[in-house]
Structure formats: structure tokens, C-alpha cells
Design a protein around this motif. Structure first.
Motif, mmCIF file in Angstrom:
data_model
loop_
_atom_site.group_PDB
_atom_site.id
_atom_site.type_symbol
_atom_site.label_atom_id
_atom_site.label_comp_id
_atom_site.label_asym_id
_atom_site.label_seq_id
_atom_site.Cartn_x
_atom_site.Cartn_y
_atom_site.Cartn_z
ATOM 1 N N SER A 47 -6.009 12.522 1.196
ATOM 2 C CA SER A 47 -7.072 11.555 1.485
ATOM 3 C C SER A 47 -6.584 10.127 1.270
ATOM 4 O O SER A 47 -6.833 9.240 2.100
ATOM 5 N N SER A 96 -16.689 3.577 9.676
ATOM 6 C CA SER A 96 -17.278 4.268 8.528
ATOM 7 C C SER A 96 -18.597 4.929 8.901
ATOM 8 O O SER A 96 -18.881 6.059 8.472
ATOM 9 N N VAL A 115 -19.406 8.806 8.453
ATOM 10 C CA VAL A 115 -20.538 9.318 7.671
ATOM 11 C C VAL A 115 -21.420 10.218 8.529
ATOM 12 O O VAL A 115 -21.897 11.263 8.079
ATOM 13 N N THR A 118 -19.793 13.482 8.751
ATOM 14 C CA THR A 118 -19.580 14.171 7.479
ATOM 15 C C THR A 118 -20.585 15.291 7.265
ATOM 16 O O THR A 118 -20.223 16.401 6.857
ATOM 17 N N THR A 157 -20.813 10.174 -2.515
ATOM 18 C CA THR A 157 -19.735 10.323 -1.537
ATOM 19 C C THR A 157 -19.924 9.368 -0.364
ATOM 20 O O THR A 157 -18.969 8.744 0.107
ATOM 21 N N GLN A 177 -17.491 6.292 0.750
ATOM 22 C CA GLN A 177 -16.972 6.084 2.100
ATOM 23 C C GLN A 177 -17.202 4.647 2.554
ATOM 24 O O GLN A 177 -16.300 4.007 3.112
ATOM 25 N N CYS A 212 -14.881 2.272 0.640
ATOM 26 C CA CYS A 212 -13.508 2.330 1.161
ATOM 27 C C CYS A 212 -13.394 1.567 2.473
ATOM 28 O O CYS A 212 -12.386 0.887 2.723
#
Length: 202
Positions: free
Chosen positions: A80, A135, A139, A142, A166, A170, A173
Motif C-alpha cells: 500500500s 480519492s 472511496v 472501496t 479508513t 484515504q 492521503c
């Protein structure tokens, strides 16, 4: 769950030495508060025998199984971080190419009176927009991927869900990648001299 007789018949043909054996028994108790007492009684019944038992709750069993796969979890985390670094490198390269191609535009903006801070905000804004859009797509994917993975794992991971932390991780990041990728291009754009930038137009 599956039919033991059918499984045992298949094992007998493929690995005869493992046939007619049972590795795990599932015992249901009416009172969950007596789980420890019943576990101790079962282990005492088979103590000092050829088939000693280790009785534990399903939760403890799953935790022990997950601990055995700790190396896999560590490997996934390393992968990751590598993926995040690769994304950062791609983003930085993209923003650097964009800033290089717009050098004349930055010089023109400077000639019109816009300062280095404004140019930097343009680059940071574009980089953050790209990162956050990526992102958001990540998401959105995900949850269905996690649902599919949880369905495939079955009883191995009976509870497999994506937590809110989580999702926030994300997003964080993405912000970090967007900012880090724009630092060098923003500095270069701020240092562009008007004469050099306008010379590139010709």
C-alpha cells in the motif's frame, strides 16, 4: 459449513493419511456466560489423551487465525505504501509537466501583476483537485469491492466492513499526495522570470 462425509470421501482419495480425522469441532452453548467453564470442561475431558483439545470462543479462534496471517497483513501494508509512493511520483511528474508547459502563461500573469503566491495557489489547487477526484473515485469503489471480498471470504472474515476512519485516511492521503506533488512545480513557477517566460512564447 459442508457435509463432513462428502469431504472425507474426497480426502480419502487425495490424501489417505488425512482421512477420518477432524480438525475443528463447533460447539454451541445456550449460555454465553458459561463459555469459559464449558471450554475448560471439554479440554479436561480430553486432557492427556492422544487427541488433546484447545477449546476457545469463535472470536478468539478468529483472532488467533488473523495473528497467524500477520506477515500477510504487513506485506499488504508495504504494498500500500509503495502504491501511494508511485501515485505521488506520477502526480509530481504530471504537475511538473503542466507547470513547464504553462511557463509562458505564468510569466504573463506575473506581467499583469499577479504575485508568486497566486501562481502557487493555482498549481496547488489543480493538484489537490486531481488528487481529491481520484480519492473520491477510490472511496466509491472501496465499498463494493469490500462487500465482494467479504462475500468471497465467507466465515473466514464474517465481519469485513470499511470503517469511517479508513475513508478519512484515504482522503488524508489524497490531500498529502496533492500537496506534495505541487510543491516543486509551485516553487519553479514562482521563480519564473517574466523575460524568460515570455521569451518561450516565441
Amino acid at each position: 459449513f459442508f457435509h463432513w462425509d462428502y469431504l472425507n470421501e474426497s480426502v480419502r482419495t487425495r490424501a489417505p493419511q488425512r482421512a477420518n480425522q477432524v480438525g475443528v469441532f463447533v460447539v454451541r452453548v445456550n449460555d454465553a456466560g458459561r463459555a469459559a467453564e464449558i471450554s475448560a470442561a471439554i479440554d479436561a475431558e480430553f486432557g492427556n489423551s492422544a487427541a488433546e483439545t484447545l477449546t476457545e470462543t469463535e472470536q478468539a479462534f478468529q483472532i488467533g487465525f488473523v495473528k497467524q496471517t500477520e506477515a500477510i497483513v504487513i506485506a499488504i501494508r508495504i504494498v500500500s505504501f509503495v502504491v501511494i509512493f508511485i501515485i505521488l511520483a506520477v502526480m509530481a511528474n504530471t504537475m511538473a509537466m503542466t507547470a513547464r508547459e504553462r511557463r509562458a502563461e505564468y510569466a504573463t500573469l506575473k506581467a499583469l501583476g499577479f504575485g508568486p503566491g497566486f501562481l502557487g495557489s493555482l498549481i496547488f489547487g489543480e493538484s489537490l483537485a486531481i488528487a481529491l477526484i481520484g480519492s473520491a473515485l477510490g472511496v466509491a469503489l472501496t465499498f463494493p469491492v469490500a462487500h465482494w471480498f467479504g462475500a468471497k471470504m465467507g466465515t473466514l472474515f464474517p465481519v469485513f466492513a470499511v470503517s469511517a476512519s479508513t475513508v478519512w485516511l484515504q482522503a488524508a492521503c489524497a490531500v498529502v499526495v496533492g500537496i506534495a506533488a505541487a510543491v516543486i512545480p509551485a516553487l519553479r513557477a514562482a521563480r519564473v522570470r517574466i523575460v524568460d517566460g515570455l521569451r518561450a512564447v516565441g
